[in-house]
Design an enzyme around this catalytic site. Structure first.
Site, short mmCIF file in Angstrom:
data_model
loop_
_atom_site.label_atom_id
_atom_site.label_comp_id
_atom_site.label_asym_id
_atom_site.label_seq_id
_atom_site.Cartn_x
_atom_site.Cartn_y
_atom_site.Cartn_z
N LEU A 207 14.83 24.85 18.60
CA LEU A 207 13.80 24.73 17.56
C LEU A 207 14.24 23.69 16.54
CD1 LEU A 207 13.01 28.46 16.68
CD2 LEU A 207 11.57 26.94 18.03
N HIS A 208 13.37 22.72 16.26
CA HIS A 208 13.74 21.75 15.22
C HIS A 208 12.54 21.16 14.50
CE1 HIS A 208 12.61 19.02 18.44
NE2 HIS A 208 12.52 18.06 17.55
#
Length: 367
Positions: A207-208
């Protein structure tokens, strides 16, 4: 024809994986010299240096050293530095890949100098203009001379935007070339075993994106969802520097530490990450590339985003879009339904030979 100079522009981690197979293919050709230009948009050693060694790339011929900043600052800095480089080196063709700020910035700088620009991975659309990448894609495609697409939906998007058909060349997915090229090293890496995990009995999380990590509410919702999934399946979470910074900023570190079935680690090099991905039961991500790699590997993937610019990964059957709150239920359903064998089918031309098709297309264009 004399020796042609081909600039290959890379700015961030996914760009290196796309550039590597093409650099290797062009490097074997007698008619051209590939020139590797690293804009320095990602400057963290974990995010780039390890990729060069993993992918057999030489040190860049030119390093613009731009670093981070706001979107406008980064774009302006890349344009200024790259314009200078183009004036000095006068490339015969500038190849930009993907959809990062460097892609758009170098395409604009080169076109304004009257240079030929080719876009590898053209025509992808999420139809969500709140995503910075969507703006980068639209602008780059609008001004490129040659548009290399990975799938039929990309051809259709470009045609609808009025791009002449003779500029569009479907070549397949260059990311799969990297995967095929590195397959031997990937299968030897055995990262899951090293982490004490059993094959097909763990999930991988990445996740970013700002929408999932940049506010306390969004990041808390993401961690709650991941923790819920981890109660039935151990998870590995190679944490992006941006996400790690937000976890600390919002004081959420303790929540993750208490979730004993989530192994948080630093970002992995390409070979190690692909080793981990290829042996997992499910991937949960907001990345672009992982949607494609799981599609090729036949691994179920949940993309926690409103939209995807890679709809072929959904129509071919391996990928699903989900809101973060719905993700745990969907993950449970996928794991319950899991049949032995692969999820979905491999799209046409995702065969590890895209770089060869790009070289042939480029030779015709600069000839």
């Amino acid at each position: 024809m004399g020796m042609k100079s081909i600039h290959l522009v890379a700015g961030a981690r996914p760009n290196f994986m796309k550039v590597a197979p093409l650099w290797h293919a062009l490097n074997k050709e007698a008619w051209c010299k590939p020139v590797l230009v690293h804009t320095g948009q990602h400057y963290d050693a974990m995010m780039s240096d390890v990729f060069f060694s993993d992918l057999g790339l030489p040190a860049p011929d030119f390093h613009l050293g731009v670093g981070s900043g706001s979107h406008a600052q980064q774009t302006a800095a890349v344009m200024t530095a790259y314009e200078d480089l183009c004036r000095q080196t006068k490339p015969d063709n500038v190849v930009v890949v993907g959809d990062v700020n460097s892609t758009m910035a170098c395409a604009i700088a080169a076109k304004k100098l009257g240079l030929q620009v080719s876009h590898l991975e053209a025509g992808l659309r999420s139809f969500d203009r709140t995503m910075p990448e969507e703006i980068n894609r639209l602008v780059t495609d609008a001004i490129s001379d040659l548009l290399w697409t990975p799938s039929p939906d990309a051809d259709e998007n470009l045609a609808r935007e009025g791009i002449p058909v003779e500029r569009i060349d479907r070549v397949g997915n260059i990311m799969i070339d990297s995967l095929v090229m590195m397959q031997g090293n990937i299968s030897k890496a055995c990262v899951a075993k090293r982490l004490g995990l059993e094959q097909k009995r763990y999930g991988v999380i990445t996740l970013h994106r700002p929408i999932n990590v940049d506010t306390a509410d969004a990041l808390e919702a993401a961690l709650s969802a991941i923790i819920e999934v981890s109660t039935s399946l151990p998870l590995v979470f190679p944490m992006h520097p941006r996400t790690r910074a937000r976890v600390e900023e919002f004081g959420l570190g303790r929540r993750l530490e208490r979730a004993t079935l989530i192994k948080v680690c630093k970002p992995l090099g390409y070979v190690d990450f692909m080793s981990l991905l290829s042996e997992c039961a499910i991937a949960i991500t907001d990345s672009g590339g992982i949607q494609e790699e799981t599609c090729y590997l036949g691994i179920p993937c949940i993309t926690v985003r409103e939209s995807t610019e890679r709809p072929i990964t959904i129509t071919s059957g391996s990928n699903r879009l989900a809101h973060m709150t719905d993700m745990p239920k969907l993950a449970a359903r996928i794991l319950d339904d899991r049949r032995d064998g692969r999820a979905g089918t491999i799209p046409d031309l995702w065969d590890g030979r895209t770089a060869e098709r790009v070289v042939a297309s480029l030779k015709r264009a600069v000839g």
